[in-house]
Each structure stands twice: as structure tokens, then as C-alpha cells.
Design an enzyme around this catalytic site. Sequence first.
Site, PDB file in Angstrom:
ATOM      1  N   CYS A  72      -2.112  -3.360  -2.042  1.00  0.00           N
ATOM      2  CA  CYS A  72      -3.281  -3.724  -2.869  1.00  0.00           C
ATOM      3  C   CYS A  72      -2.706  -3.790  -4.314  1.00  0.00           C
ATOM      4  CB  CYS A  72      -4.508  -3.210  -2.527  1.00  0.00           C
ATOM      5  SG  CYS A  72      -4.360  -1.339  -2.688  1.00  0.00           S
ATOM      6  N   HIS A 368      -7.903   1.950  -3.237  1.00  0.00           N
ATOM      7  CA  HIS A 368      -7.823   0.640  -3.367  1.00  0.00           C
ATOM      8  C   HIS A 368      -7.984   0.038  -4.702  1.00  0.00           C
ATOM      9  CE1 HIS A 368      -7.484  -3.622  -1.650  1.00  0.00           C
ATOM     10  NE2 HIS A 368      -8.767  -3.971  -1.923  1.00  0.00           N
ATOM     11  N   ASN A 390     -10.535  -9.875  -4.832  1.00  0.00           N
ATOM     12  CA  ASN A 390      -9.653  -8.980  -3.806  1.00  0.00           C
ATOM     13  C   ASN A 390      -8.604  -9.468  -3.435  1.00  0.00           C
ATOM     14  OD1 ASN A 390      -9.405  -6.720  -2.046  1.00  0.00           O
ATOM     15  ND2 ASN A 390     -11.551  -6.781  -1.397  1.00  0.00           N
TER      16      ASN A 390
END
Length: 452
Positions: A72, A368, A390
Site C-alpha cells: 500500500c 495502511h 485507496n
Amino acid sequence: MDDMTSVTADDLARAREEFFSERANVVAKNAVSSVGVRAAARVPEGVAANAMTFDVEVSQGERCDQQRSGRCWMFASLNTMRYRVIKKYGLKSFELSQAYPLFWDKLEKSNWFFENILDTLDEPLSGRLVAYLLSDPVGDGGQWDMFKSLVKKYGVCPKEAMPETACSRNTSELHAYLTRYLRGAAKRLRQSHEAGVGRDELEEMKKEMMGDVYRLLVTCLGEPPASFEVRLRDKDDNLALSGTFTPLEFFSEAVGMNVDDYVSLISAPTADKPFGHTYTVSRLGNVIEDGGVRYLNLPIERLKDAAIAQLRDDLPVWFGCDVGQSFIREEGIMDTAALDVDGLFGFEVEGCMDRAERLDYGESLMTHAMVLEGVNLDADGRPTLWKVENSWGKDHGRNGFDTLSDPWFDEYVYQVVVDKKYLSDDERATYEGEEPTVLAPWDPMGSLARVH
């Protein structure tokens, strides 16, 4: 046995009577056992406040998908960079290779790990430090400063120049076998030291081991390109950029971002980290010659101010958070008002600790990294809702986007990366001039974004 130390039949009878005497407990039991905690705790009015319209917004290309990997932080970093390419050349969409930095990160982390093992040869194997180093020597997670180090050394390339492989889309096998090799290599280095082998010979052993690491990575990910052909066409199908580039040349030409201008701001309101000072984390990094990470710890409002200023200048913002908290994943909503877990259970569960206490007691940390791409502001110019890109593909949330309420920001956002020009003069002087306090390797601010 003293009844005060044991769970007795009387205790259980009393608890059962109290539970079933309340209608709300029975309703909650039936709902949670049928659909789960979060679905039962979902507050429709809170969900309704998360509309996808924003006062300040940057426009990105198609959504990217990290799939079954913990990259991520790489995707978030590359999403801030590909935005510049899309904007500069008027492209409909564009992706930078995510397998390319994965290769170099694994290689550099392996070297970082070996150097840490060589530096701790006289530390006990059962001690906390060596156990920590061995726990996850080359995991997928990372920090902005680590990505910055990779880009400065290796550059970037278009996705077509180094596409995804089975082992980049799902890194579990790569991670497992590389980790096993590294632990075995650490064993050989420590045993050789115990047998009297000198440092020069140990370094030669390490060089050979790095050759094995390279072989494993090429086998799993393919060989990174030394150069590649580029032909980018804009929205009108006109040729916007063409030529042959090395990864460093392409970064300079197409992205054109001075990564050294971008700094990590954290907000950790714990007693051991006073605001207004810089911090680093012992033994956290990847590229040896570029050092580790550096943070400036500020109140959460300053992180918001800097993020808004950068968004107003039409640039996205890398940020790190504890994504699993108060999150309706299917709908892409991070909002403390969208879930009423405490109301469901009838006592404080989520509300039993504040932000600092969650960090101190191991309940929360950065898990994250994503990208802020929009914000709504109230009449006083203060944020109410944030737009988030995202890296879980277009089918997640709302076309790959999430929303993040400002109260959620207060509780669970821990880091933003912004151009240092958005800092005050005093903040910038502190970041650039103060010797950072060194945090323990296991400090929560040393956590690596890795959720997938």
C-alpha cells in the site's frame, strides 16, 4: 481457591440474569450473531453523511489494485507521482510499475537486514532486539522515507516496462521463501562469528548471500529494466512523450518531483514524544546509504492544515492511518459516527481509550497508506470530510474511493507527507536542523503500512 480469583457459578448466573433482563441485549445478540458486529452497529445516518462531493478535489486516473500484497505504501507513493504524469501530459490514465520498486525494496531490505545482523552479532539470540530483527526481516510494508530512498537510487518506470507477476500480485510465497533464506543466512553469519571468523570474511559471506537474494528475486519478479521505450498519448490521442529512458531519466523527465522537498509529519500525542520535535526509529529503513526515517511530530490540526494547503495547490497527499478502526470496508467509509459499537454492546469498547492511550497500550498504530485527494470545508474553512484514493481496485468502496470523516482523522490518522513549504519557518527549521530523538525499533511510530 479464593472466589475472588476464579470465575464461579454464581458469577455466571449473575451475568446471565443481567444480560437476559435487558431487551436491548437480546436484540443485539440476535443481530450480531446473524450479520456480525459491524453490520449490526452500522448507523445509516452516519453513512449518509459520507457523500462523494468535495469542495477541493484533484482528479486522478483509473484505480490501481495492490491485490494480495502489502504494498500500500508503494501504491500510495506511486499514485502521488503518476498524478503528476497524467497532469503534465494530459493523459486519460497512467500507471507506474509497482513490481519495479518491490524488487528493489526486497533487495535493499535484505542488505539492511544483513547489516543489522552483523551489527548485533554479540547480542543474545533470545534478546528482544535480535528477536525483533528476525521477526519480519523483509516484509512488504514500508514508509514514505523508504520509498523516497528507492526512487532516488533506482527511479521509476511505466507499468508496461515491468508488469505484475504472480509473485508480485500475491507476495506470500516470495515473502515466505525469502524470509526463510534470510533467517538461515543470519544463522550462518552468527555461527561463523562464534567460530572466530573475522568481519572482512563475514562481509564477503554477506556479498555472496546478496547474490542469492538477487537470484531469488529475479526468479519471482523478473529482471528490472535498465532502459525502456516510452510512448504516451494524451486524451486526444496525440503523442505526448516518446523516447528511450532509464528509470532515473524517466523519473526526472516525466514525474519531475523533488522528493527531498517532501517531509513526514506525524501526530503522536504520547508523553514520550513531545510535539515540535523530530524523531527517527532505530534500525528502520531499506537503503543503507540513505539512512532511515525522519518525522516531525505536530498536533493533528497542523497535519490537516498542511494537507489542505497541498490539496488547494492541486496535489494529492500521501497519508498513513489505522485503517481497520471504525471502517465499513464494503462501502469505503471511515467514520466514527457510522458505527455505534459501544451502543451495540452497552458499554465502552471503542471508547475505552483515547488516541494516546491506544498507542501506548498497543491498540492502534499505522497499518495502511493511501492518498488524500479531496476535502470538504465548513464556513470557517475547517475540514469535515476527506476523499481518499485507496489501492484495492475499482470494485472497492465507491469506484475505488473511500471517505474519511474529520473526527476519524482526529482519532486514526498518524502521518501525512507534504512539501516542506507548507510548514512554518520554525517547523521547517526544526525538521531540517534538530537532531532527532531515536525511538525503539518496536515503537508504534515505527510501524510499516502493509494492509492489503
